[in-house]
Design an enzyme around this catalytic site. Structure first.
Site, PDB file in Angstrom:
ATOM      1  N   GLU A 118       6.628  45.728   2.298  1.00 44.35           N
ATOM      2  CA  GLU A 118       6.336  46.453   1.052  1.00 44.35           C
ATOM      3  C   GLU A 118       7.562  46.425   0.140  1.00 44.35           C
ATOM      4  OE1 GLU A 118       4.348  50.222   1.907  1.00 44.35           O
ATOM      5  OE2 GLU A 118       2.641  49.122   2.725  1.00 44.35           O
ATOM      6  N   GLU A 128      -1.259  45.365   7.644  1.00 40.46           N
ATOM      7  CA  GLU A 128      -1.508  46.804   7.801  1.00 40.46           C
ATOM      8  C   GLU A 128      -2.905  47.096   7.271  1.00 40.46           C
ATOM      9  OE1 GLU A 128       1.527  49.592   6.531  1.00 40.46           O
ATOM     10  OE2 GLU A 128       3.122  48.168   7.022  1.00 40.46           O
TER      11      GLU A 128
HETATM   12  O1  AHR Z   1       1.774  52.602   8.363  1.00 38.70           O
HETATM   13  C1  AHR Z   1       2.486  53.591   7.677  1.00 38.70           C
HETATM   14  C2  AHR Z   1       3.218  53.045   6.462  1.00 38.70           C
HETATM   15  O2  AHR Z   1       2.296  52.573   5.540  1.00 38.70           O
HETATM   16  C3  AHR Z   1       4.110  51.858   6.697  1.00 38.70           C
HETATM   17  O3  AHR Z   1       5.368  52.217   7.153  1.00 38.70           O
HETATM   18  C4  AHR Z   1       4.216  51.250   5.348  1.00 38.70           C
HETATM   19  O4  AHR Z   1       4.439  49.858   5.403  1.00 38.70           O
HETATM   20  C5  AHR Z   1       2.890  51.600   4.710  1.00 38.70           C
HETATM   21  O5  AHR Z   1       3.048  52.120   3.455  1.00 38.70           O
END
Ligand code: AHR
Length: 556
Positions: free
Chosen positions: A220, A355
């Site tokens: 990110e 994610e």
């Molecule tokens: O999964 C939780 C958080 O969500 C992670 O650390 C981040 O990459 C995302 O914003």
């Protein structure tokens, strides 16, 4: 052909058909309200097993209490790693695990987690000040990381579980040289470098190189990973990956991609990269994408905190709304892919959804140390089913995906606290979908009455049945999600290009979609065998309300 014509055609085919089951029971297919057509001749691509990947961050109870219990713990462990978790991951043939973050990755110095444990420094965790900590959360390694779980411990955990490690590199805080040296530490042959010697020291020593292939260049980077612009990140990506030691390992770099529908991020990175040299796309294995289903604000608010719902207590509209949010995955994949193709015409770069999952407000965590911990109900199983089906359908584009996060966190497959350990309904979905791993995805067309529900006093709709199909030799696997909270779908299934000779059905369904497994009642939600009828090449199957179903069809 619209849905009505398709259904009409389908029913004409089934008209008057008497379907028989081995036991002699029979019924007619007149009741079918839905149709699924599997087109064996329309191959999509081989489903990369890594689509069924995981993500583990130093966040709340994921590492400490989840994976790592320590060698002296009364919890059954091997070298400090929870045995029950390893066994469960082996059961689902976990292909890959991403670590150490998430946002944590860009505050992590991998050198802290090497060498003898007693000498490792204690550091403030990225999440120490999170406003989402449960009020009574005690201090511990989840706030001040002991670094007892470092690179060797993680990669040993992967080896024990049969998974590959996917390491996320600190771009915000460490330099390209430290990345170079992390590769050296992990992959240089025994006896070749001082870092290989360091790898061979400490309690979780490994003389043999780990041969790590997957490296994520930041996380990110548009936010916690550096607040960069896509153009700035494109420069960083090139700098980090320009020259690294390979030791004969086929390194695969994953670039930090977009948040949900931030198409400017994808366009900015790809246009900047092509401006320098089109061939640079050869050095990007994957383009990341993060998408969580969290917004239950129903259009009234999009506030990150206010719009989140509860993991367990939700009404019908919130049920459908969450699934609708998750279902955005399909258009996100298509849209990012289209933009990528404008610059990388041969589509050398694939998508890595590193994610994904459901994200609820705090309150259902099983222990106060589990920041972002949440319960997982049957609704989450549906969300997992529809998302994994989406990845299967886009196996030509998506080469890896990592559900967030493995244990004691957001959409987890496992919950554990001290010596207690259970699997969630989502684990069962992963297990049911295993035959898809490495199989050839083929096109399947679903037609079913849409779900009608009320969204802020207005009628809203959601699809009635969805799923994916894949072929491995003579075995066709068809997975189907019925999101409807109260209605069964009766479907005729036609297999074009093959003749079904046998069918086996497995169903995950419970009368109440809020149902979930707990330490006291660990088997409330678990799959069981189902039935389907087969006659003259057509299969009939009832898809229960709020269910995920797998059909394994032998085709001649
Ligand atoms: O999964 C939780 C958080 O969500 C992670 O650390 C981040 O990459 C995302 O914003």
């Amino acid at each position: 052909m619209n849905r009505r014509q398709f259904l009409a055609g389908g029913l004409a085919v089934g008209s008057g058909l008497l379907l028989q089951r081995a036991g002699g029971l029979s019924y007619s297919a007149y009741a079918a309200d839905s149709r699924i057509e599997v087109l064996l001749g329309e191959e999509i691509a081989t489903i990369n097993p890594a689509i069924y990947g995981h993500f583990a961050e130093h966040l709340g109870g994921v590492v400490y209490d989840g994976i790592w219990v320590g060698e002296n713990s009364k919890v059954p462990n091997t070298g400090g790693i929870r045995n029950a978790l390893v066994d469960a991951l082996k059961r689902i043939k976990a292909p890959v695990i991403r670590w150490p973050g998430g946002c944590f990755a860009d505050s992590y110095d991998w050198r802290d987690g090497t060498g003898p444990r007693a000498q490792r420094p204690r550091r403030t965790n990225f999440w120490a000040d999170s406003p989402e900590w449960p009020k009574n959360a005690p201090s511990g390694p989840w706030k001040f990381d002991t670094n007892h779980f470092g690179t060797n411990e993680f990669l040993r955990f992967c080896q024990m579980s049969g998974a590959e490690g996917y390491l996320a590199v600190n771009v915000r805080g460490l330099g390209a040289q430290q990345f170079y040296e992390w590769i050296e530490y992990c992959n240089s042959p025994a006896g070749s470098t001082s870092l290989a010697e360091r790898r061979g020291g400490g309690e979780s020593s490994s003389r043999e190189p780990f041969g790590v292939r997957f490296w994520g260049i930041g996380n990110e980077t548009w936010g916690c990973g550096g607040n960069l612009t896509p153009e700035e990140y494109a420069t960083e990506y090139r700098r980090f990956t320009a020259a690294v030691p390979r030791y004969g390992v086929d390194l695969k770099f994953i670039a930090s991609g977009a948040n949900v529908d931030d198409y400017n991020w994808t366009r900015g990175f790809f246009s900047k990269t092509v401006e320098k040299n089109r061939n640079l796309f050869n050095g990007i294995y994957g383009w990341g994408l993060h998408h969580y289903a969290w917004n239950l604000g129903l259009g009234k608010t999009n506030d990150w905190f206010a719009a989140k719902g509860d993991a367990v207590k939700f009404n019908d509209a919130e049920h459908y709304e969450l699934l609708r949010e998750a279902d955005r995955m399909e258009s996100l994949i298509n849209q990012h892919w289209t933009i990528m193709g404008e610059y990388d015409r041969q589509h050398r770069v694939k998508l890595v959804v590193d994610e994904w999952g459901a994200w609820y407000r705090p309150g259902s965590e099983v222990a106060p140390t589990h920041l972002l911990g949440q319960q997982s109900t049957m609704r989450d199983a549906l969300l997992a089913g529809l998302t994994l089906d989406t990845f299967n359908r886009h196996s030509d584009k998506v080469v890896m995906a990592n559900v967030a996060q493995l244990i004691n966190c957001l959409h987890s497959l496992f919950l554990a606290h001290e010596d207690k350990f259970i699997v969630t309904p989502t684990f069962h979905v992963f297990e049911m979908f295993m035959p898809h791993m490495g199989a050839k995805a083929v096109r399947a067309v679903f037609s079913a009455p849409e779900v009608q529900y009320t969204r802020v006093d207005k009628p809203a709709e959601f699809w009635g049945l969805s799923g994916s199909a894949s072929l491995n030799g003579k075995q066709l696997t068809l997975t189907v999600t019925n999101p409807h909270l109260s209605e069964v779908r009766e479907a005729e299934i036609a297999v074009r290009g093959g003749r079904p000779t046998a069918v086996d059905v497995r169903v995950l369904a419970v009368p109440d979609v809020h149902a979930h497994n707990t330490f006291e009642n660990p088997d409330v939600v678990q799959p069981r065998s189902g039935t389907a009828m087969m006659a003259r090449g057509t299969i009939s199957c009832r898809f229960l309300p709020a269910s995920v179903t797998r059909l394994q069809i032998t085709v001649a």
